[in-house]
Design a protein around this motif. Structure first.
Motif, PDB file in Angstrom:
ATOM      1  N   LEU A  23      48.046  34.984-108.687  1.00  0.00           N
ATOM      2  CA  LEU A  23      49.189  34.064-108.760  1.00  0.00           C
ATOM      3  C   LEU A  23      49.990  34.253-110.047  1.00  0.00           C
ATOM      4  CD1 LEU A  23      47.423  30.792-107.496  1.00  0.00           C
ATOM      5  CD2 LEU A  23      48.648  32.518-106.147  1.00  0.00           C
ATOM      6  N   TYR A  24      49.801  35.373-110.702  1.00  0.00           N
ATOM      7  CA  TYR A  24      50.378  35.585-112.034  1.00  0.00           C
ATOM      8  C   TYR A  24      51.893  35.404-112.043  1.00  0.00           C
ATOM      9  CZ  TYR A  24      51.426  37.901-116.479  1.00  0.00           C
ATOM     10  OH  TYR A  24      51.894  38.194-117.732  1.00  0.00           O
ATOM     11  N   ASP A  25      52.572  36.106-111.168  1.00  0.00           N
ATOM     12  CA  ASP A  25      54.041  36.022-111.169  1.00  0.00           C
ATOM     13  C   ASP A  25      54.526  34.780-110.446  1.00  0.00           C
ATOM     14  OD1 ASP A  25      56.480  37.794-111.908  1.00  0.00           O
ATOM     15  OD2 ASP A  25      56.933  37.069-109.894  1.00  0.00           O
ATOM     16  N   LEU A  26      53.772  34.310-109.471  1.00  0.00           N
ATOM     17  CA  LEU A  26      54.190  33.145-108.694  1.00  0.00           C
ATOM     18  C   LEU A  26      54.282  31.894-109.555  1.00  0.00           C
ATOM     19  CD1 LEU A  26      54.922  32.467-105.745  1.00  0.00           C
ATOM     20  CD2 LEU A  26      52.545  31.740-105.417  1.00  0.00           C
ATOM     21  N   ILE A  27      53.331  31.721-110.492  1.00  0.00           N
ATOM     22  CA  ILE A  27      53.367  30.546-111.357  1.00  0.00           C
ATOM     23  C   ILE A  27      54.310  30.742-112.539  1.00  0.00           C
ATOM     24  CG2 ILE A  27      51.023  29.864-110.712  1.00  0.00           C
ATOM     25  CD1 ILE A  27      50.007  31.032-113.311  1.00  0.00           C
ATOM     26  N   GLY A  28      54.698  31.990-112.799  1.00  0.00           N
ATOM     27  CA  GLY A  28      55.685  32.265-113.836  1.00  0.00           C
ATOM     28  C   GLY A  28      55.210  32.015-115.252  1.00  0.00           C
ATOM     29  N   PHE A  29      53.905  32.101-115.495  1.00  0.00           N
ATOM     30  CA  PHE A  29      53.351  31.902-116.838  1.00  0.00           C
ATOM     31  C   PHE A  29      52.807  33.223-117.343  1.00  0.00           C
ATOM     32  CE2 PHE A  29      49.916  30.488-119.774  1.00  0.00           C
ATOM     33  CZ  PHE A  29      50.720  29.795-120.679  1.00  0.00           C
ATOM     34  N   ASP A  30      53.404  33.754-118.407  1.00  0.00           N
ATOM     35  CA  ASP A  30      53.112  35.119-118.850  1.00  0.00           C
ATOM     36  C   ASP A  30      51.962  35.231-119.844  1.00  0.00           C
ATOM     37  OD1 ASP A  30      55.206  35.980-117.280  1.00  0.00           O
ATOM     38  OD2 ASP A  30      56.668  35.913-118.909  1.00  0.00           O
ATOM     39  N   TYR A  31      51.351  34.114-120.202  1.00  0.00           N
ATOM     40  CA  TYR A  31      50.345  34.168-121.269  1.00  0.00           C
ATOM     41  C   TYR A  31      48.932  33.873-120.776  1.00  0.00           C
ATOM     42  CZ  TYR A  31      54.524  34.103-124.150  1.00  0.00           C
ATOM     43  OH  TYR A  31      55.744  34.394-124.717  1.00  0.00           O
ATOM     44  N   THR A  32      48.740  33.983-119.464  1.00  0.00           N
ATOM     45  CA  THR A  32      47.417  33.720-118.907  1.00  0.00           C
ATOM     46  C   THR A  32      46.369  34.659-119.489  1.00  0.00           C
ATOM     47  OG1 THR A  32      48.413  32.997-116.821  1.00  0.00           O
ATOM     48  CG2 THR A  32      46.074  33.524-116.786  1.00  0.00           C
ATOM     49  N   ASP A  33      46.695  35.960-119.546  1.00  0.00           N
ATOM     50  CA  ASP A  33      45.715  36.926-120.045  1.00  0.00           C
ATOM     51  C   ASP A  33      45.433  36.725-121.526  1.00  0.00           C
ATOM     52  OD1 ASP A  33      48.406  37.703-120.154  1.00  0.00           O
ATOM     53  OD2 ASP A  33      47.885  39.780-120.565  1.00  0.00           O
ATOM     54  N   GLU A  34      46.448  36.326-122.293  1.00  0.00           N
ATOM     55  CA  GLU A  34      46.225  36.068-123.718  1.00  0.00           C
ATOM     56  C   GLU A  34      45.285  34.881-123.925  1.00  0.00           C
ATOM     57  OE1 GLU A  34      49.147  36.919-122.567  1.00  0.00           O
ATOM     58  OE2 GLU A  34      49.724  38.681-123.760  1.00  0.00           O
ATOM     59  N   ILE A  35      45.494  33.827-123.117  1.00  0.00           N
ATOM     60  CA  ILE A  35      44.632  32.650-123.216  1.00  0.00           C
ATOM     61  C   ILE A  35      43.206  33.001-122.794  1.00  0.00           C
ATOM     62  CG2 ILE A  35      44.178  30.351-122.257  1.00  0.00           C
ATOM     63  CD1 ILE A  35      47.199  29.962-122.044  1.00  0.00           C
ATOM     64  N   CYS A  36      43.084  33.725-121.685  1.00  0.00           N
ATOM     65  CA  CYS A  36      41.761  34.128-121.205  1.00  0.00           C
ATOM     66  C   CYS A  36      41.070  35.048-122.205  1.00  0.00           C
ATOM     67  CB  CYS A  36      41.885  34.810-119.846  1.00  0.00           C
ATOM     68  SG  CYS A  36      42.379  33.708-118.505  1.00  0.00           S
ATOM     69  N   ALA A  37      41.848  35.925-122.843  1.00  0.00           N
ATOM     70  CA  ALA A  37      41.285  36.817-123.856  1.00  0.00           C
ATOM     71  C   ALA A  37      40.765  36.023-125.052  1.00  0.00           C
ATOM     72  CB  ALA A  37      42.328  37.830-124.308  1.00  0.00           C
ATOM     73  N   SER A  38      41.500  34.997-125.441  1.00  0.00           N
ATOM     74  CA  SER A  38      41.081  34.151-126.567  1.00  0.00           C
ATOM     75  C   SER A  38      39.791  33.409-126.236  1.00  0.00           C
ATOM     76  CB  SER A  38      42.187  33.149-126.913  1.00  0.00           C
ATOM     77  OG  SER A  38      43.379  33.809-127.276  1.00  0.00           O
ATOM     78  N   VAL A  39      39.720  32.873-125.007  1.00  0.00           N
ATOM     79  CA  VAL A  39      38.513  32.156-124.582  1.00  0.00           C
ATOM     80  C   VAL A  39      37.318  33.108-124.545  1.00  0.00           C
ATOM     81  CG1 VAL A  39      37.416  30.898-122.685  1.00  0.00           C
ATOM     82  CG2 VAL A  39      39.802  30.430-123.275  1.00  0.00           C
ATOM     83  N   LEU A  40      37.539  34.313-124.029  1.00  0.00           N
ATOM     84  CA  LEU A  40      36.463  35.304-123.950  1.00  0.00           C
ATOM     85  C   LEU A  40      35.966  35.667-125.344  1.00  0.00           C
ATOM     86  CD1 LEU A  40      34.736  37.272-122.273  1.00  0.00           C
ATOM     87  CD2 LEU A  40      36.624  38.914-122.416  1.00  0.00           C
ATOM     88  N   GLN A  92      47.381  46.202-127.687  1.00  0.00           N
ATOM     89  CA  GLN A  92      46.592  47.426-127.515  1.00  0.00           C
ATOM     90  C   GLN A  92      45.085  47.184-127.578  1.00  0.00           C
ATOM     91  OE1 GLN A  92      47.954  50.372-126.722  1.00  0.00           O
ATOM     92  NE2 GLN A  92      50.011  49.504-126.826  1.00  0.00           N
ATOM     93  N   ILE A  93      44.667  46.201-128.369  1.00  0.00           N
ATOM     94  CA  ILE A  93      43.231  45.976-128.531  1.00  0.00           C
ATOM     95  C   ILE A  93      42.666  45.069-127.446  1.00  0.00           C
ATOM     96  CG2 ILE A  93      43.271  43.893-129.991  1.00  0.00           C
ATOM     97  CD1 ILE A  93      41.123  45.221-131.727  1.00  0.00           C
ATOM     98  N   LYS A  94      43.537  44.334-126.768  1.00  0.00           N
ATOM     99  CA  LYS A  94      43.114  43.343-125.767  1.00  0.00           C
ATOM    100  C   LYS A  94      42.214  43.925-124.675  1.00  0.00           C
ATOM    101  CE  LYS A  94      46.350  41.764-123.222  1.00  0.00           C
ATOM    102  NZ  LYS A  94      47.605  41.110-122.831  1.00  0.00           N
ATOM    103  N   PRO A  95      42.539  45.069-124.063  1.00  0.00           N
ATOM    104  CA  PRO A  95      41.641  45.600-123.020  1.00  0.00           C
ATOM    105  C   PRO A  95      40.263  45.972-123.544  1.00  0.00           C
ATOM    106  CG  PRO A  95      43.377  47.182-123.555  1.00  0.00           C
ATOM    107  CD  PRO A  95      43.752  45.892-124.201  1.00  0.00           C
ATOM    108  N   TYR A  96      40.187  46.462-124.779  1.00  0.00           N
ATOM    109  CA  TYR A  96      38.893  46.811-125.352  1.00  0.00           C
ATOM    110  C   TYR A  96      38.062  45.558-125.645  1.00  0.00           C
ATOM    111  CZ  TYR A  96      41.044  51.392-125.874  1.00  0.00           C
ATOM    112  OH  TYR A  96      41.676  52.587-125.614  1.00  0.00           O
ATOM    113  N   LEU A  97      38.742  44.490-126.065  1.00  0.00           N
ATOM    114  CA  LEU A  97      38.047  43.218-126.258  1.00  0.00           C
ATOM    115  C   LEU A  97      37.479  42.724-124.934  1.00  0.00           C
ATOM    116  CD1 LEU A  97      40.428  41.269-128.698  1.00  0.00           C
ATOM    117  CD2 LEU A  97      38.250  42.367-129.244  1.00  0.00           C
ATOM    118  N   ALA A  98      38.276  42.862-123.866  1.00  0.00           N
ATOM    119  CA  ALA A  98      37.826  42.432-122.542  1.00  0.00           C
ATOM    120  C   ALA A  98      36.547  43.152-122.147  1.00  0.00           C
ATOM    121  CB  ALA A  98      38.919  42.681-121.507  1.00  0.00           C
TER     122      ALA A  98
END
Length: 418
Positions: A23-40, A92-98
């Protein structure tokens, strides 16, 4: 501790799948992955500080040191303004953190959690099926609902992989997996055709006990046929980016990628061996905080790369490696060899081909995606690298159990703590 990690990560994983992919584009919120990355990362930090040994994966530590070096290097050479460098560093570092945070957490899904994830994947697969039907009669439905046909194809891949991961590895499951994956064909993306061809051959024909594999004329012919099929279905893109020269007939939407591919080798040579630095070329930050590199190489007026319209500046991945030079390119290749080696070591000890199949699929997915998309550093890349970290954690757990049974624990430590 581990029970808390398991429950928390499962919730985060499902939330990332639903809101960061489907639902990434449908909800129109571009920072979902950043928030999830922070929580992780917070979850990883919580585990690290609660563990007396403060154990951290050596490859993770090395990766952090590499990014630290490139950050200092970028500041030193002035690759862009500091804000731009920090922005690109985070991207750039986000995928490696994941990957490494998930791998270090080593979460384990219970049978109940796997059933819930499987149902989630099937429900959204049905939703994607309906979209495919509507797309046939109402063109551009995928764009309206998903934002881009590529996003639709990625959602199909994620759902199919989640289904396969949470189901018994039977012939029926494999066929269902390929049927779900086939929904992505409606996207019309040549790179998806290549991935689907490879996945079909791997899951149906090559997913066998490797002990029976012999390097002879027959096996070599099969492997060459697999490569030939993948190249054939994706030849249009491969030919365009790597072999053709510029002509006036180049499609405008592909022009930026073409120019980026043609410019990257010059940057690798001119800025050897460490590249032009963060936020300098082929990335979102290099467009948002417009890099002088584009002006230096005379491509600042190219459609999609210009300062007033840079929407296509990060529309591919491989050219952006020029930011990190020849050393960075080698490190990126080394990263995937490291992942492949883990899969090989796992199979060598356990003779279990379930997890190596996933690892191979993910590696090939990123190899193909990198040609014409920056998937690796996007929300899509973040989720699938979380998934890869989950797989590596499972493999490490099974490998530990197998080696303990064989009383080869010292060897296990050599293999799994790298």
């Amino acid at each position: 501790m581990q029970e808390f990690i398991n429950k928390s990560f499962f919730s985060l994983f499902v939330i990332t799948l639903i809101f960061g992919i489907l639902l990434y584009d449908l909800i129109g919120f571009d920072y979902t992955d950043e928030i999830c990355a922070s929580v992780l990362f917070l979850l990883f930090g919580y585990q690290l500080f609660k563990t007396p040994e403060w154990t951290i994966n050596k490859a993770f530590l090395f990766t952090l040191l590499v990014f630290g070096f490139y950050f200092c290097y970028s500041i030193f050479i002035g690759s862009n303004i500091t804000k731009a460098i920090i922005t690109d560093l985070i991207i750039q570092i986000k995928p490696y953190l994941a990957l490494f945070c998930t791998y270090s957490l080593a979460p384990l899904f219970s049978n109940d959690q796997k059933i819930r994830l499987r149902l989630t994947a099937l429900i959204f697969s049905f939703f994607l099926f309906l979209l495919a039907i509507v797309e046939i009669f109402v063109p551009n439905t995928l764009v309206v609902v998903m934002g881009h046909a590529t996003y639709y194809a990625a959602a199909v891949i994620m759902c199919s992989l989640c289904y396969l991961y949470t189901s018994p590895y039977t012939t029926k499951t494999k066929i269902t997996f390929l049927l779900i994956l086939a929904l992505g064909l409606i996207s019309g993306r040549s790179k998806f055709f290549g991935f689907y061809a490879f996945a079909s051959i791997l899951v149906l024909f090559l997913s066998v006990k490797l002990d029976n594999f012999k390097l002879n004329l027959k096996s070599i012919s099969i492997l060459l046929a697999v490569v030939a099929v993948v190249i054939l279905v994706a030849w249009e893109k491969i030919s365009f980016y790597f072999f053709q020269t510029f002509t006036g007939e180049v499609d405008r939407d592909n022009l930026a990628r073409f120019v980026l591919y043609r410019t990257a080798p010059d940057i690798l040579v001119d800025y050897a061996p460490f590249g032009s630095g963060f936020a300098s070329f082929g990335t979102f930050a290099s467009g948002q905080y417009y890099s002088d590199i584009y002006i230096k190489y005379g491509i600042e007026k190219v459609w999609g790369i210009s300062q007033d319209f840079y929407n296509y500046v990060a529309d591919t991945y491989y050219p952006s490696l020029a930011q990190f030079g020849i050393v960075g390119v080698l490190l990126y290749v080394l990263f995937w060899l490291y992942i492949a080696k883990k899969a090989f070591n796992f199979y060598k000890v356990t003779k279990n081909n379930f997890y190596p199949t996933f690892v191979i699929l993910i590696i090939v997915f990123f190899i193909i995606e990198g040609v014409a998309d920056s998937t690796f550093t996007t929300h899509r890349g973040f989720f699938i690298l979380m998934f890869l970290g989950l797989l590596l954690g499972d493999m490490k757990r099974i490998l530990t159990s197998t080696l303990n049974e064989k009383k080869q624990l010292p060897k296990h430590e050599d293999i799994t703590n790298q």
